[in-house]
Write a protein that holds these residues in place. Sequence first.
Motif, PDB file in Angstrom:
ATOM      1  N   THR A 195      19.724   5.371  -2.971  1.00  0.00           N
ATOM      2  CA  THR A 195      18.440   5.869  -2.808  1.00  0.00           C
ATOM      3  C   THR A 195      17.211   5.675  -2.811  1.00  0.00           C
ATOM      4  O   THR A 195      16.341   4.415  -3.234  1.00  0.00           O
ATOM      5  N   ALA A 196      15.700   6.781  -1.733  1.00  0.00           N
ATOM      6  CA  ALA A 196      14.770   6.199  -2.412  1.00  0.00           C
ATOM      7  C   ALA A 196      13.402   6.150  -3.567  1.00  0.00           C
ATOM      8  O   ALA A 196      13.245   5.098  -3.355  1.00  0.00           O
ATOM      9  N   GLU A 197      14.572   6.896  -4.435  1.00  0.00           N
ATOM     10  CA  GLU A 197      14.369   6.877  -5.331  1.00  0.00           C
ATOM     11  C   GLU A 197      14.824   5.702  -6.110  1.00  0.00           C
ATOM     12  O   GLU A 197      13.238   5.259  -7.642  1.00  0.00           O
ATOM     13  N   ASP A 257       0.838  -1.052   0.002  1.00  0.00           N
ATOM     14  CA  ASP A 257       0.808  -0.413  -0.325  1.00  0.00           C
ATOM     15  C   ASP A 257       0.688   1.273  -0.168  1.00  0.00           C
ATOM     16  O   ASP A 257       0.454   2.151  -0.653  1.00  0.00           O
ATOM     17  N   VAL A 258       1.767   1.148   0.661  1.00  0.00           N
ATOM     18  CA  VAL A 258       2.648   2.264   0.675  1.00  0.00           C
ATOM     19  C   VAL A 258       4.330   1.999   0.934  1.00  0.00           C
ATOM     20  O   VAL A 258       4.581   0.937   1.816  1.00  0.00           O
ATOM     21  N   ILE A 259       5.399   2.776   0.290  1.00  0.00           N
ATOM     22  CA  ILE A 259       6.658   2.371   1.172  1.00  0.00           C
ATOM     23  C   ILE A 259       7.376   3.795   1.978  1.00  0.00           C
ATOM     24  O   ILE A 259       6.997   4.556   1.891  1.00  0.00           O
ATOM     25  N   VAL A 260       7.214   2.984   2.784  1.00  0.00           N
ATOM     26  CA  VAL A 260       8.635   4.464   4.129  1.00  0.00           C
ATOM     27  C   VAL A 260      10.002   3.349   3.611  1.00  0.00           C
ATOM     28  O   VAL A 260      10.304   2.035   4.033  1.00  0.00           O
ATOM     29  N   SER A 261      10.508   4.882   3.155  1.00  0.00           N
ATOM     30  CA  SER A 261      12.266   4.188   2.934  1.00  0.00           C
ATOM     31  C   SER A 261      13.290   5.666   3.583  1.00  0.00           C
ATOM     32  O   SER A 261      12.442   6.465   3.800  1.00  0.00           O
ATOM     33  N   ASP A 262      14.283   5.600   4.537  1.00  0.00           N
ATOM     34  CA  ASP A 262      15.390   5.939   4.727  1.00  0.00           C
ATOM     35  C   ASP A 262      15.535   6.942   3.400  1.00  0.00           C
ATOM     36  O   ASP A 262      15.262   6.232   2.338  1.00  0.00           O
ATOM     37  N   TYR A 263      15.875   8.397   2.852  1.00  0.00           N
ATOM     38  CA  TYR A 263      16.410   8.343   1.803  1.00  0.00           C
ATOM     39  C   TYR A 263      17.847   7.393   1.564  1.00  0.00           C
ATOM     40  O   TYR A 263      18.477   7.249   0.386  1.00  0.00           O
ATOM     41  N   ARG A 264      18.281   8.227   1.972  1.00  0.00           N
ATOM     42  CA  ARG A 264      19.872   7.063   1.809  1.00  0.00           C
ATOM     43  C   ARG A 264      20.221   6.124   2.285  1.00  0.00           C
ATOM     44  O   ARG A 264      19.521   5.329   3.149  1.00  0.00           O
ATOM     45  N   LEU A 265      20.504   5.439   0.885  1.00  0.00           N
ATOM     46  CA  LEU A 265      20.434   4.073   1.611  1.00  0.00           C
ATOM     47  C   LEU A 265      21.355   3.001   1.901  1.00  0.00           C
ATOM     48  O   LEU A 265      22.782   3.722   0.779  1.00  0.00           O
ATOM     49  N   PRO A 266      22.453   1.899   1.809  1.00  0.00           N
ATOM     50  CA  PRO A 266      23.291   1.702   1.868  1.00  0.00           C
ATOM     51  C   PRO A 266      23.753   1.643   0.220  1.00  0.00           C
ATOM     52  O   PRO A 266      22.597   0.928  -0.550  1.00  0.00           O
ATOM     53  N   MET A 267      24.690   1.398  -0.742  1.00  0.00           N
ATOM     54  CA  MET A 267      25.514   0.835  -1.636  1.00  0.00           C
ATOM     55  C   MET A 267      25.197   2.229  -2.960  1.00  0.00           C
ATOM     56  O   MET A 267      25.345   1.810  -4.016  1.00  0.00           O
ATOM     57  N   ASP A 268      25.110   3.106  -1.919  1.00  0.00           N
ATOM     58  CA  ASP A 268      24.939   4.556  -2.736  1.00  0.00           C
ATOM     59  C   ASP A 268      23.644   4.115  -3.754  1.00  0.00           C
ATOM     60  O   ASP A 268      23.245   5.266  -4.712  1.00  0.00           O
ATOM     61  N   ILE A 325       6.716   7.420   1.287  1.00  0.00           N
ATOM     62  CA  ILE A 325       7.397   8.389   2.360  1.00  0.00           C
ATOM     63  C   ILE A 325       8.802   7.560   2.594  1.00  0.00           C
ATOM     64  O   ILE A 325       8.697   6.550   3.008  1.00  0.00           O
ATOM     65  N   VAL A 326       9.106   8.738   2.763  1.00  0.00           N
ATOM     66  CA  VAL A 326      10.600   8.890   2.226  1.00  0.00           C
ATOM     67  C   VAL A 326      10.827   9.767   4.438  1.00  0.00           C
ATOM     68  O   VAL A 326      10.450  11.117   3.698  1.00  0.00           O
TER      69      VAL A 326
END
Length: 76
Positions: free
Chosen positions: A17-19, A4-15, A36-37
């Motif tokens: 992102t939430a994108e 229904d929705v994705i909740v993610s930090d913006y910066r993630l491991p291994m370069d 939701i970032v």
Amino acid sequence: MEPDVIVSDYRLPMDKTAEHVAKAASTAFDTDIPVIVITGEVGLTAREGWRVLHKPVAPHSLLATISRLMSERAEE
């Protein structure tokens, strides 16, 4: 099952992102899923289909944002 929705930090491991998360989910489920970032980056702003919450995020703020997104999706 489609989320229904994705909740993610913006910066993630291994370069990553939430994108990257949003794009992968969109491809996997062949639909746009609200995102939701959560970020500490001051300059990051919302994009279409995104809500941005700046750290620290209070639990009630996250729940309220999820609730609003679910209501918006139900109206579509």
